[in-house]
Design a protein around this motif. Structure first.
Motif, PDB file in Angstrom:
ATOM      1  N   GLY A 141     -11.354   2.754 125.431  1.00  0.00           N
ATOM      2  CA  GLY A 141     -11.708   3.935 124.635  1.00  0.00           C
ATOM      3  C   GLY A 141     -12.134   3.385 123.086  1.00  0.00           C
ATOM      4  O   GLY A 141     -12.991   4.166 122.653  1.00  0.00           O
ATOM      5  N   ASP A 142     -11.494   2.408 122.689  1.00  0.00           N
ATOM      6  CA  ASP A 142     -11.772   1.903 121.359  1.00  0.00           C
ATOM      7  C   ASP A 142     -13.261   1.360 121.169  1.00  0.00           C
ATOM      8  O   ASP A 142     -13.633   0.845 121.805  1.00  0.00           O
ATOM      9  N   LEU A 143     -13.798   1.679 119.942  1.00  0.00           N
ATOM     10  CA  LEU A 143     -15.002   0.962 119.474  1.00  0.00           C
ATOM     11  C   LEU A 143     -14.798  -0.492 118.700  1.00  0.00           C
ATOM     12  O   LEU A 143     -14.157  -0.128 117.693  1.00  0.00           O
ATOM     13  N   VAL A 144     -14.953  -1.288 119.282  1.00  0.00           N
ATOM     14  CA  VAL A 144     -14.538  -2.702 118.570  1.00  0.00           C
ATOM     15  C   VAL A 144     -15.851  -3.758 118.458  1.00  0.00           C
ATOM     16  O   VAL A 144     -16.913  -3.528 119.125  1.00  0.00           O
ATOM     17  N   GLU A 145     -15.609  -4.386 117.735  1.00  0.00           N
ATOM     18  CA  GLU A 145     -16.789  -5.661 117.401  1.00  0.00           C
ATOM     19  C   GLU A 145     -15.874  -7.075 117.533  1.00  0.00           C
ATOM     20  O   GLU A 145     -14.941  -7.013 116.771  1.00  0.00           O
ATOM     21  N   ILE A 146     -16.103  -7.693 118.664  1.00  0.00           N
ATOM     22  CA  ILE A 146     -15.739  -8.975 119.016  1.00  0.00           C
ATOM     23  C   ILE A 146     -16.723  -9.828 118.953  1.00  0.00           C
ATOM     24  O   ILE A 146     -17.743 -10.071 119.706  1.00  0.00           O
ATOM     25  N   GLY A 147     -16.813 -10.783 117.915  1.00  0.00           N
ATOM     26  CA  GLY A 147     -17.765 -11.870 117.497  1.00  0.00           C
ATOM     27  C   GLY A 147     -19.132 -11.197 117.486  1.00  0.00           C
ATOM     28  O   GLY A 147     -19.179 -10.107 116.443  1.00  0.00           O
ATOM     29  N   ASP A 148     -20.213 -11.377 117.985  1.00  0.00           N
ATOM     30  CA  ASP A 148     -21.390 -10.686 118.070  1.00  0.00           C
ATOM     31  C   ASP A 148     -21.678  -9.486 118.888  1.00  0.00           C
ATOM     32  O   ASP A 148     -22.786  -8.996 119.242  1.00  0.00           O
ATOM     33  N   ILE A 149     -20.181  -9.062 119.638  1.00  0.00           N
ATOM     34  CA  ILE A 149     -20.632  -8.144 120.703  1.00  0.00           C
ATOM     35  C   ILE A 149     -19.770  -6.779 120.088  1.00  0.00           C
ATOM     36  O   ILE A 149     -18.730  -6.924 119.691  1.00  0.00           O
ATOM     37  N   GLU A 150     -20.453  -5.674 120.060  1.00  0.00           N
ATOM     38  CA  GLU A 150     -20.008  -4.370 119.698  1.00  0.00           C
ATOM     39  C   GLU A 150     -20.127  -3.567 120.821  1.00  0.00           C
ATOM     40  O   GLU A 150     -21.143  -3.289 121.464  1.00  0.00           O
ATOM     41  N   GLY A 151     -19.114  -2.716 121.150  1.00  0.00           N
ATOM     42  CA  GLY A 151     -19.162  -1.620 122.245  1.00  0.00           C
ATOM     43  C   GLY A 151     -17.729  -1.090 122.513  1.00  0.00           C
ATOM     44  O   GLY A 151     -16.900  -1.174 121.453  1.00  0.00           O
ATOM     45  N   ILE A 178     -11.021 -14.704 122.068  1.00  0.00           N
ATOM     46  CA  ILE A 178     -11.012 -13.694 120.754  1.00  0.00           C
ATOM     47  C   ILE A 178     -10.019 -14.144 119.820  1.00  0.00           C
ATOM     48  O   ILE A 178      -8.915 -14.234 120.090  1.00  0.00           O
ATOM     49  N   SER A 179     -10.709 -14.295 118.828  1.00  0.00           N
ATOM     50  CA  SER A 179     -10.090 -14.745 117.820  1.00  0.00           C
ATOM     51  C   SER A 179     -10.201 -13.752 116.519  1.00  0.00           C
ATOM     52  O   SER A 179      -9.077 -13.352 115.906  1.00  0.00           O
ATOM     53  N   ILE A 180     -11.121 -13.020 116.272  1.00  0.00           N
ATOM     54  CA  ILE A 180     -11.313 -11.951 115.370  1.00  0.00           C
ATOM     55  C   ILE A 180     -11.761 -10.508 115.748  1.00  0.00           C
ATOM     56  O   ILE A 180     -12.673 -10.611 116.629  1.00  0.00           O
ATOM     57  N   VAL A 181     -10.950  -9.502 115.949  1.00  0.00           N
ATOM     58  CA  VAL A 181     -11.418  -8.253 116.195  1.00  0.00           C
ATOM     59  C   VAL A 181     -11.529  -7.260 115.431  1.00  0.00           C
ATOM     60  O   VAL A 181     -10.693  -7.175 114.296  1.00  0.00           O
ATOM     61  N   SER A 182     -12.696  -6.515 115.170  1.00  0.00           N
ATOM     62  CA  SER A 182     -12.883  -5.353 114.258  1.00  0.00           C
ATOM     63  C   SER A 182     -12.808  -4.210 115.111  1.00  0.00           C
ATOM     64  O   SER A 182     -13.771  -3.983 115.827  1.00  0.00           O
ATOM     65  N   ASN A 183     -11.645  -3.368 114.876  1.00  0.00           N
ATOM     66  CA  ASN A 183     -11.278  -1.850 115.493  1.00  0.00           C
ATOM     67  C   ASN A 183     -11.973  -1.088 114.610  1.00  0.00           C
ATOM     68  O   ASN A 183     -11.390  -0.648 113.682  1.00  0.00           O
ATOM     69  N   LYS A 184     -12.930  -0.282 115.283  1.00  0.00           N
ATOM     70  CA  LYS A 184     -13.570   0.487 114.144  1.00  0.00           C
ATOM     71  C   LYS A 184     -13.163   2.224 114.597  1.00  0.00           C
ATOM     72  O   LYS A 184     -13.553   3.080 114.028  1.00  0.00           O
ATOM     73  N   GLU A 185     -12.266   1.990 115.487  1.00  0.00           N
ATOM     74  CA  GLU A 185     -11.627   3.293 116.096  1.00  0.00           C
ATOM     75  C   GLU A 185     -10.604   3.580 115.208  1.00  0.00           C
ATOM     76  O   GLU A 185     -10.248   4.723 115.352  1.00  0.00           O
TER      77      GLU A 185
END
Length: 292
Positions: A141-151, A178-185
């Motif tokens: 359910g978290d909105l994340v960005e992994i590499g160039d994939i966001e969803g 998966i090395s860098i994760v941007s968790n926008k949630e």
């Protein structure tokens, strides 16, 4: 051949070391050592079980969205530790009774190396997946960005992570990639609303009326902080711009924005606060066509 030879050499050396350690013991001493090994393994397993169970029962862990997966991984770790300790205990007991463990160690060594060489990516996936879940880097359910994939995360497993992007495409990503994760949630979202007022209106009056009308949103269940009216943020020839900001959780900002914009408009209409007039310029062309 070299792999098997090296493994056999290590196994024989380990077997010889254990045999020499327990070689001078008498019969009753051997039974005492065996009893101590069994009791020691039992105590270690109880300590590990108690520690893991305390962590799983803590409120901090229970509040995590991936709690069920954490429990699954923790139980898997307990089983692995149990198997390893029992295997070590059995090999030592065999050495106590002068039973050679070299064939077992050699076979296990070759088998482990073969798995390690043939399944390196799988092992990396599982290890990285374990830390993703245990550290709660993101949850379903978290909105994340992994590499160039966001969803939005649809599934978090030990081997892969599944993300559904905004085009409804499902991305299945091996955890080892998966090395860098941007968790926008995990952070509050700031929303800024700008609106224009005619220069003939007193900014202090406008600020007072708008702030009073929006005071009810401070207790709104989706509001984390605000709304805060900054005041005049831009001056123009015929109008000035006023801005306000507020903070919400990810995904809660949109309904609030629509409601706040509507209340700003209603307040301006009620208090006779003028909005700037947009004037279209009339351009005359030689062919007598007019364009607005």
């Amino acid at each position: 051949m070299n792999l098997e030879k090296n493994t056999s050499t290590v196994a024989n050396e380990a077997d010889a070391a254990l045999q020499s350690t327990f070689g001078g013991l008498g019969s009753w001493q051997r039974f005492v050592v065996v009893a101590a090994i069994i009791i020691g393994i039992f105590i270690i397993l109880q300590i590990i079980d108690g520690f893991i169970n305390r962590q799983l029962n803590s409120e901090k862990i229970k509040r995590k969205g991936s709690y069920n997966r954490i429990v699954t991984v923790a139980n898997l770790i307990k089983r692995i530790i149990k198997v390893v300790l029992i295997f070590i205990g059995i090999t030592i007991i065999m050495s106590v009774f002068e039973i050679s463990i070299a064939p077992i160690l050699a076979t296990l060594g070759v088998f482990s190396l073969a798995i390690g060489v043939g399944a390196q990516n799988l092992v990396k996936d599982l290890i990285n997946g374990f830390f993703i879940i245990f550290e709660d880097q993101y949850s379903v359910g978290d909105l994340v960005e992994i590499g160039d994939i966001e969803g939005v995360v649809e599934d978090v497993g030990l081997r892969v992570t599944k993300i559904r992007d905004f085009n409804k495409i499902l991305h299945i990503i091996p955890n080892s990639n998966i090395s860098i994760v941007s968790n926008k949630e995990r952070a509050n979202v700031r929303t800024r609303i700008d609106f224009y007022v005619d220069n003939s209106c007193d900014p202090s009056f406008v600020s007072e009326k708008i702030s009073k009308a929006l005071e009810k949103y401070r207790d709104h269940e989706d509001m984390v902080l605000g709304p805060n009216l900054w005041g005049v943020t831009e001056n123009g020839k015929d109008a000035y711009m006023m801005s306000l900001v507020y903070y919400t959780r990810q995904g809660d900002q949109y309904d609030l924005e629509y409601a706040i914009r509507a209340d700003i408009l209603k307040t301006m209409q009620k208090e006779k606060i003028k909005m700037p007039i947009i004037r279209n310029k009339l351009i005359q062309r030689e062919d007598s066509d007019a364009i607005l």
